[in-house]
Design an enzyme around this catalytic site. Structure first.
Site, PDB file in Angstrom:
ATOM      1  N   CYS B 273       0.911  -1.189  -0.073  1.00 28.50           N
ATOM      2  CA  CYS B 273       0.008  -0.054  -0.149  1.00 28.50           C
ATOM      3  C   CYS B 273       0.986   1.216  -0.060  1.00 28.50           C
ATOM      4  O   CYS B 273       1.721   1.452   0.926  1.00 28.50           O
ATOM      5  CB  CYS B 273      -0.980   0.047   1.236  1.00 28.50           C
ATOM      6  SG  CYS B 273      -1.683   1.473   1.427  1.00 28.50           S
ATOM      7  N   CYS B 276      -0.062   3.164   3.732  1.00 30.45           N
ATOM      8  CA  CYS B 276       0.609   2.747   5.046  1.00 30.45           C
ATOM      9  C   CYS B 276       1.711   1.409   4.937  1.00 30.45           C
ATOM     10  O   CYS B 276       2.165   1.195   5.862  1.00 30.45           O
ATOM     11  CB  CYS B 276      -0.723   1.959   5.867  1.00 30.45           C
ATOM     12  SG  CYS B 276      -1.243   0.718   5.088  1.00 30.45           S
ATOM     13  N   CYS B 297      -4.588   0.370   0.229  1.00 26.30           N
ATOM     14  CA  CYS B 297      -5.600  -0.572   0.740  1.00 26.30           C
ATOM     15  C   CYS B 297      -6.905  -0.460   0.512  1.00 26.30           C
ATOM     16  O   CYS B 297      -7.412   0.964   0.586  1.00 26.30           O
ATOM     17  CB  CYS B 297      -5.275  -0.288   2.612  1.00 26.30           C
ATOM     18  SG  CYS B 297      -3.876  -0.883   3.204  1.00 26.30           S
ATOM     19  N   CYS B 303      -6.041   0.668   6.796  1.00 20.62           N
ATOM     20  CA  CYS B 303      -4.958   1.630   6.481  1.00 20.62           C
ATOM     21  C   CYS B 303      -4.498   2.601   7.332  1.00 20.62           C
ATOM     22  O   CYS B 303      -3.651   2.726   7.688  1.00 20.62           O
ATOM     23  CB  CYS B 303      -5.429   2.155   5.096  1.00 20.62           C
ATOM     24  SG  CYS B 303      -4.264   2.675   4.117  1.00 20.62           S
TER      25      CYS B 303
END
Lengths: 362, 311, 153, 190
Positions: B273, B276, B297, B303
């Site tokens: 992602c 994150c 995400c 996230c």
């Protein structure tokens, strides 16, 4: 472009609602529509929403039109959803259309019918010429119209209930006999429609069908995808007194009245294998409110569906499954609308499968 | 004016007393009651839910009511939620994994309006009830939580048999031969099972369900889950369930195993992602402002909490 | 004397407030009990189709019902009930009270009889307006037949 | 104002339902309904929550008073066809007693059997449960429920998805055994 996830939808939704409200009010000078104005000045729109909503509630139908800003599908939807919040208390005893207090009654089959033909409030013979003077109709002029109409004292007011035109044909033996032991009617609001269906399920579904949808399918039959060849024996508009038994005495009490439209058509006769004398085919249409085209379309489809239920359907309009599953406005608009919802996740899965399948074939 | 409803009166005429709404009738006669649906409608959904849990994976028919959101927007899930919900509920609503997706916002607002007292949350962990469309949250659901999934097409057999009557018999016999054949034909044609989402899944070794349009990535989360999973198809008028601690096995062949969505890049590394940095979550593919492909995400709360942990 | 099956129609020609305040006034010295809980909801309208006379459901109507019992200090009890196409339980209760008072000629029944009389006059006037709509738009075929013959050209 | 027992109120019925759903999802879990019942028994609380005029009820042992029967609105049916069957389980089932087991295409028509006994959680009749909703196995002991009920149940649920779903009730408690559950120790016990 692409598939960009919407974040911060909360604000956007709130703003979209406010924007819709802005669209409705739009200026500093306009007046809000009153529910009474909607019921009367938008009589036919109001009638349409009552019938498609499947709930006879004139006040809430007006509110629905106001909130939906005149979108018939949306307005009917408000009434349908409201029904889910109210308990089902009872059903009425059998009500007959012959008790209607009429404001309009015509027949295309006979010139002279017992009691006579009364045009009532109809737009049939309007020449669709603009009345430009209504561009700036003053409240005074507007109010004068009703006042002067009401001033005329009813010298020769007619009775408002009349026998059905079909009864005379039936006495002559030109019509099939009435059902001997009719089944309990099918409740489409509680039971899912599973084919084959009873005629009562078809009638109930058509009574709350979307006007344009039912008209289009009936029109296909009129144009040649079918051969009903209907004649309107009687079309009537009026107020049906609704009766319920008194809780103590059981005597039937009038608890209110509903505005409704009823249409009965006579169709080309059928050669019935097990019947010695051929008789006319019959079709019936009815709905809440003043909706003549809908009632006629329904009567034609009733006849077409009877044919399709008895023999196998030759045309779409004779196929109960085709007709009944595609005429509900709330169902069809809901499904069309749902395609507007995000499908990011499922589309991501689709992408994954296609790429992986492409890789396999390389 | 009215003094009391005597016990005697109830005794004589109990027939009309079913459910008494605690909402005062003194108020505007057009007020909506708690939970929007009338109490008889809730009762029917509740009876249906109990049968659905008792017969895991079986699609129990019910008289679906019309809801104030359109068919296809989650009317089945919403009827379940409204029949379950109490004023002490902590509710989370997601769509595509996101709490902020327009449909999720809309349903949450509707419940907040018609169910005063209900607490709304974005935190997966603190919700007692989660309504979702197309995703099961990344964070493993806990014992006692209830997940309600919105279902557009409840019957996995519909691709091989159009008649509902015949499908019901096939389900009753546990006869899924034609579904297996369909999967096999796919494999022969594409060397892959082409079902991307709504992956047919066998529950407790008997019924095969359509687990709703969740990605394959989410299907294993149903297996021996601690939470109760309920499925509502409003338009098709069906409710079914996967109870906690119940087997849920995606249909697969021994030589072509069930596979979840693949998030490895050209170099063979798991994509992460971009927000994150998660290397394990289901990712949405986005096109950024420069036209480049990026991944993020799909579960927004997951996230956010990953980001929070890094701080 | 207007028969009982027209009372609701006649009384609902007045505003709900009129009926409710009268019912309240006339029951000041009575104990009012429910024989059944008043209920507001929907009823299915069952119609007979006009061609084969088969029953079907035209749609739903709002309906509210009440069934009450009035008891005086001498412990005499009198029942009354009403159903009406409306949403207000209060209106149904008031109509049920009027029903009890009228049926048993309890004190104050003349006030209700008067309301019924006035309401009925209003309803008759409405019926006459509808009759007038019909009378004014009645097609006179004896005049039309000549034109219709011409219409072929 | 109106004095209506708690179990007839919408708010209470929601709470009782959640307890029942929890029990059905977690067979062997015992719920204490006493906070919601007011003066009523768990049996009545369960019935008031689940029944209305659209379902049928059999109560051959007359565990429910005539007054409450009216309030429940459910129509009476014989135990072979009723949706809900209430039985006094301190006694063994009568000879030939057979509730509706449903049909293969419509197994939900199988009855919900509500057995009234004395004690849940402790007692001389241990039940070892396995199946959906049970993490491995779960042992729960009960008392004053006649063991024959569970032997018959085993026959009724033999051909899944056909079968019946059980609620066991005491004066304030309830526990569920849905049809997919196997009671493993039955033969050892009886």
């Amino acid at each position: 472009m692409g598939y960009i996830a919407i974040k911060g939808g909360e604000t956007a939704i709130g703003q979209a609602q406010e924007l819709l409200e802005f669209l409705r009010t739009h200026s500093f000078t306009a007046n809000p529509l009153s529910l009474d104005q909607i019921q009367h000045q938008l009589h036919f729109l109001h009638s349409r929403v009552l019938s498609e909503g499947g709930l006879y509630h004139p006040e809430l139908a007006s509110l629905a039109i106001k909130q939906s800003m005149g979108d018939t599908l949306e307005a009917a939807f408000y009434l349908r959803a409201y029904r889910s919040t109210r308990p089902r208390l009872s059903e009425t005893p059998l009500q007959g259309g012959k008790n209607m207090r009429l404001i309009r009654r015509i027949s295309a089959a006979f010139k002279d019918i017992p009691g006579g033909q009364m045009l009532g409030p109809t737009s049939d013979y309007l020449q669709r010429l603009f009345r430009f003077e209504l561009l700036d109709e003053s409240p005074e002029q507007f109010r004068k119209i009703a006042k002067s109409w009401l001033q005329e004292t009813p010298k020769e007011a007619l009775p408002t209930t009349f026998p059905k035109v079909l009864e005379s044909l039936r006495q002559e033996g030109l019509l099939p006999s009435v059902s001997e032991c009719p089944n309990r009617p099918f409740d489409i609001t509680r039971e899912p429609i599973v084919f084959p269906v009873t005629r009562s399920a078809a009638l109930a579904t058509m009574a709350r069908a979307e006007t344009g949808s039912i008209l289009a399918i009936a029109y296909s039959n009129m144009r040649g995808y079918g051969d009903i060849h209907p004649t309107v024996a009687e079309l009537r508009v009026g107020y049906l007194p609704v009766q319920m038994p008194h809780l103590v005495t059981g005597e039937l009490i009038e608890v209110g009245e509903i505005l409704m439209t009823e249409c009965e058509v006579v169709a080309m006769y059928d050669a019935e294998p097990n019947q010695n004398t051929p008789t006319f085919g019959l079709g019936y249409g009815a709905c809440f409110g003043h909706n003549e085209v809908k009632a006629i379309a329904m009567a034609i489809l009733d006849r077409a569906l009877q044919k399709g239920m008895k023999h196998s359907p030759d045309h779409p309009s004779e196929d109960p499954e085709f007709v009944l599953l595609h005429i509900d406005g709330i169902e069809s608009m809901g499904f069309a609308s749902h395609y507007k919802l995000p499908h990011y996740v499922t589309f991501q899965s689709d992408l994954d499968r296609l790429r992986s399948t492409q890789n396999q074939s390389r | 004016m009215i003094q009391s409803l005597t016990d005697e009166a109830i005794q004589k005429n109990g027939a009309s007393v079913g459910v008494l709404n605690t909402a005062s009738s003194e108020t505007n006669r057009y007020n909506y009651q708690f939970g929007f649906l009338d109490e008889y409608a809730k009762k029917e959904v509740r009876r249906t839910l109990l049968k659905a849990v008792a017969i895991p994976g079986y699609q129990v028919p019910y008289a679906s009511r019309e809801m104030p959101i359109a068919r296809g927007f989650g009317t089945g899930g919403l009827q379940i939620t409204l029949s379950l919900i109490g004023s002490n509920e902590i509710l989370k609503v997601i769509d595509q994994g996101s709490d902020d997706s327009v449909n999720a916002v809309n349903i949450r607002k509707f419940v907040a309006t018609t169910c005063p007292g209900v607490t709304l949350t974005r935190q997966t962990a603190e919700a007692t009830l989660i309504q979702s469309r197309h995703r099961i949250p990344e964070k493993r659901l806990k014992f006692g939580q209830i997940l309600v999934l919105q279902v557009p097409y409840p019957d996995p057999l519909v691709v091989v048999e159009p008649s509902e009557e015949k499908r019901k018999i096939m389900h009753g016999d546990g006869d899924y031969a034609r579904l297996w054949v369909k999967l096999y034909e796919d494999m022969v044609k594409f060397k892959e099972i082409t079902i991307s989402h709504r992956y047919p899944t066998r529950i407790n070794g008997f019924y095969v369900i359509d687990p709703s349009p969740i990605p394959r990535f989410d299907v294993p989360k149903l297996h021996q889950a601690e939470a109760l999973c309920l499925f509502g198809a409003g338009r098709e008028k069906k409710i079914y369930a996967v109870p906690p601690y119940t087997d849920a096995e995606p249909l697969s062949f021994s030589d072509i195993p069930f596979r979840v969505e693949d998030f490895t890049d050209e170099q063979g590394n798991r994509r992460t992602c971009q927000r994150c940095g998660s290397m394990t979550s289901f990712l949405n593919e986005l096109i950024d402002s420069k036209g480049a492909k990026v991944y993020q995400c799909s579960d927004s709360n997951y996230c956010d909490s990953q980001l929070g942990d890094q701080k | 004397m207007i028969p009982q099956n027209h009372w609701v129609r006649a009384l609902t020609a007045h505003s709900p407030q009129t009926i409710q305040s009268l019912a309240e006034r006339l029951t000041l010295n009575w104990k009012v009990n429910f024989k059944a809980l008043p209920q507001a909801g929907l009823s299915l309208l069952q119609m007979e189709d006009g061609v084969f006379h088969e029953p079907y459901y035209l749609g739903e109507i709002p309906l509210v019902s009440a069934w009450i019992e009035l008891t005086n200090s001498a412990q005499e009890s009198f029942e009354g009930a009403a159903q009406v196409m409306h949403d207000s339980e209060e209106l149904a209760i008031a109509l049920a009270i009027c029903d009890a008072i009228m049926t048993h000629h309890l004190p104050g029944w003349q006030n209700i009889a008067e309301l019924i009389q006035q309401g009925m006059e209003k309803r008759i006037w409405e019926d006459q307006q509808r009759g007038l709509m019909l009378a004014k738009t009645r097609v006179n075929f004896s005049l039309l037949s000549q034109e219709e013959d011409d219409a072929g050209y | 104002m109106l004095a209506i027992d708690a179990i007839w109120q919408a708010e209470t019925q929601q709470k009782i339902f959640r307890a029942l759903l929890n029990c059905m999802s977690l067979p062997g879990e015992i719920a204490d309904l006493s906070p919601y019942l007011g003066n009523s028994s768990a049996l009545l609380g369960v019935l008031a929550t689940l029944l209305d005029g659209t379902v049928s009820l059999s109560d051959e042992d007359e565990l429910i008073s005539q007054q409450v029967r009216h309030l429940l609105q459910a129509h009476t049916a014989s135990s072979e066809i009723a949706n809900f069957v209430v039985k006094d389980a301190t006694k063994p089932p009568q000879e030939g007693f057979l509730p509706n087991l449903g049909e293969l295409p419509n197994p939900e028509k199988g009855a919900t059997l509500i057995l009234q006994g004395e004690t849940l959680g402790v007692g001389d009749l241990p039940l070892l449960l396995r199946g959906p909703g049970v993490n491995g196995t779960r042992k729960v002991s009960i008392a004053e429920f006649h063991p024959e009920w569970f032997i018959h149940r085993q026959q009724w649920v033999e051909n899944f998805p056909l079968g019946i779903d059980l609620f066991l009730v005491t004066f304030t408690q309830v526990m569920a055994i849905p049809r997919a559950i196997t009671i493993e120790n039955l033969k050892l016990k009886i």
